[in-house]
Scaffold this active site. Structure first.
Site, PDB file in Angstrom:
ATOM      1  N   LEU A 230      -9.675  12.735  27.874  1.00 31.47           N
ATOM      2  CA  LEU A 230      -8.733  13.183  28.834  1.00 31.47           C
ATOM      3  C   LEU A 230      -7.339  13.021  27.944  1.00 31.47           C
ATOM      4  CD1 LEU A 230      -9.669  12.246  32.532  1.00 31.47           C
ATOM      5  CD2 LEU A 230      -9.990  14.375  31.617  1.00 31.47           C
ATOM      6  N   ASP A 231      -6.404  13.870  28.242  1.00 25.42           N
ATOM      7  CA  ASP A 231      -5.096  13.542  27.522  1.00 25.42           C
ATOM      8  C   ASP A 231      -4.569  12.324  28.082  1.00 25.42           C
ATOM      9  OD1 ASP A 231      -5.328  15.844  26.105  1.00 25.42           O
ATOM     10  OD2 ASP A 231      -3.974  17.076  27.795  1.00 25.42           O
ATOM     11  N   ARG A 232      -3.694  11.838  27.274  1.00 27.69           N
ATOM     12  CA  ARG A 232      -2.995  10.390  27.843  1.00 27.69           C
ATOM     13  C   ARG A 232      -2.378  10.381  28.914  1.00 27.69           C
ATOM     14  NH1 ARG A 232       2.286   8.530  24.672  1.00 27.69           N
ATOM     15  NH2 ARG A 232       2.845  10.348  25.792  1.00 27.69           N
TER      16      ARG A 232
END
Length: 243
Positions: free
Chosen positions: A52-54
């Protein structure tokens, strides 16, 4: 269990080490928590089968054994893992929609992805509009049938409905907020990251074959924004949902 670990990733946490993020990642936490994880699936990203993106919160699964790792990698490749997201976006998309456009690295801005970029890979995103608010934003339930980098953010921005708070693919927040009246503006002004949440994950256990489903509530910052917008929703907004 002995093969899998599922976490509710908070926003702001990077999944694996990368340039600029060599410490304090989810991988470091997993290595501390799962003492036999080192080397599973590779030394740089032990146990990681998806990311997942940050600044995206929500459900993420990692593996503890090579057997589980290979099994889940196969499931992701064959698109048997179901991933559902919540996205708060600018605008009012159609009730349902589908975006089937390839995504690749932006030819000039290398930190970004782009639709129809040279060498792009197939990407398929579907959404259902759950709620529209008078503030000019909508809550979408999003399913992705592929797992391209920044897929939801890129696809929705391309369709004209960027994720609220997305400073990479969306417009500057102040340009949108200037058209939003109080008290809705006060809630949206709290947004400090993209309002994107991995709500659920459904898969087969890679060793036992049992079907598993996991669900996570939105992170506190996103929950506060949605609760505030719900309180200020108008009768007209409710009527719009029937359209």
């Amino acid at each position: 269990d002995d093969h899998l670990i599922v976490v509710d990733k908070p926003p702001g946490l990077v999944v694996h080490p990368a340039p600029g993020h060599y410490r304090g990642t989810l991988v470091h936490a997993l290595l501390w928590h799962c003492h036999n994880l080192a080397g599973v699936g590779g030394e740089l990203r032990p146990g990681i089968v998806h990311r997942l993106d940050r600044d995206t919160s929500g459900v993420l699964v990692a593996t503890k054994t090579d057997e589980a790792h290979q099994g889940l990698v196969d499931q992701f490749k064959s698109r048997r893992v179901q991933k559902a997201y919540l996205a708060l976006v600018w605008g009012r998309p159609t009730r349902t929609g589908e975006i089937d456009r390839p995504i690749g690295r932006h030819p000039k801005l290398r930190h970004k992805m782009a639709v129809d970029a040279p060498g792009g890979r197939t990407a398929l995103t579907r959404w259902r509009r759950a709620t529209s608010y008078r503030a000019g934003v909508s809550l979408l339930e999003v399913d992705i049938l592929t797992g391209r980098t920044h897929q939801i953010r890129v696809h929705l921005a391309h369709e004209g409905f960027p994720v609220v708070g997305d400073e990479v693919y969306g417009p500057r927040a102040d340009r949108r907020l200037q058209n939003v009246a109080e008290p809705d503006r006060a809630f949206l002004d709290q947004v400090e990251r993209q309002m994107l949440h991995a709500e659920s994950l459904t898969l087969e256990h890679p060793v036992t074959g049992v079907k598993l489903a996991f669900r996570a509530e939105p992170a506190p910052d996103m929950a506060r924004v949605l609760a505030g917008l719900d309180r200020t929703a108008t009768k007209q907004g409710a009527a719009d949902e029937k359209a």
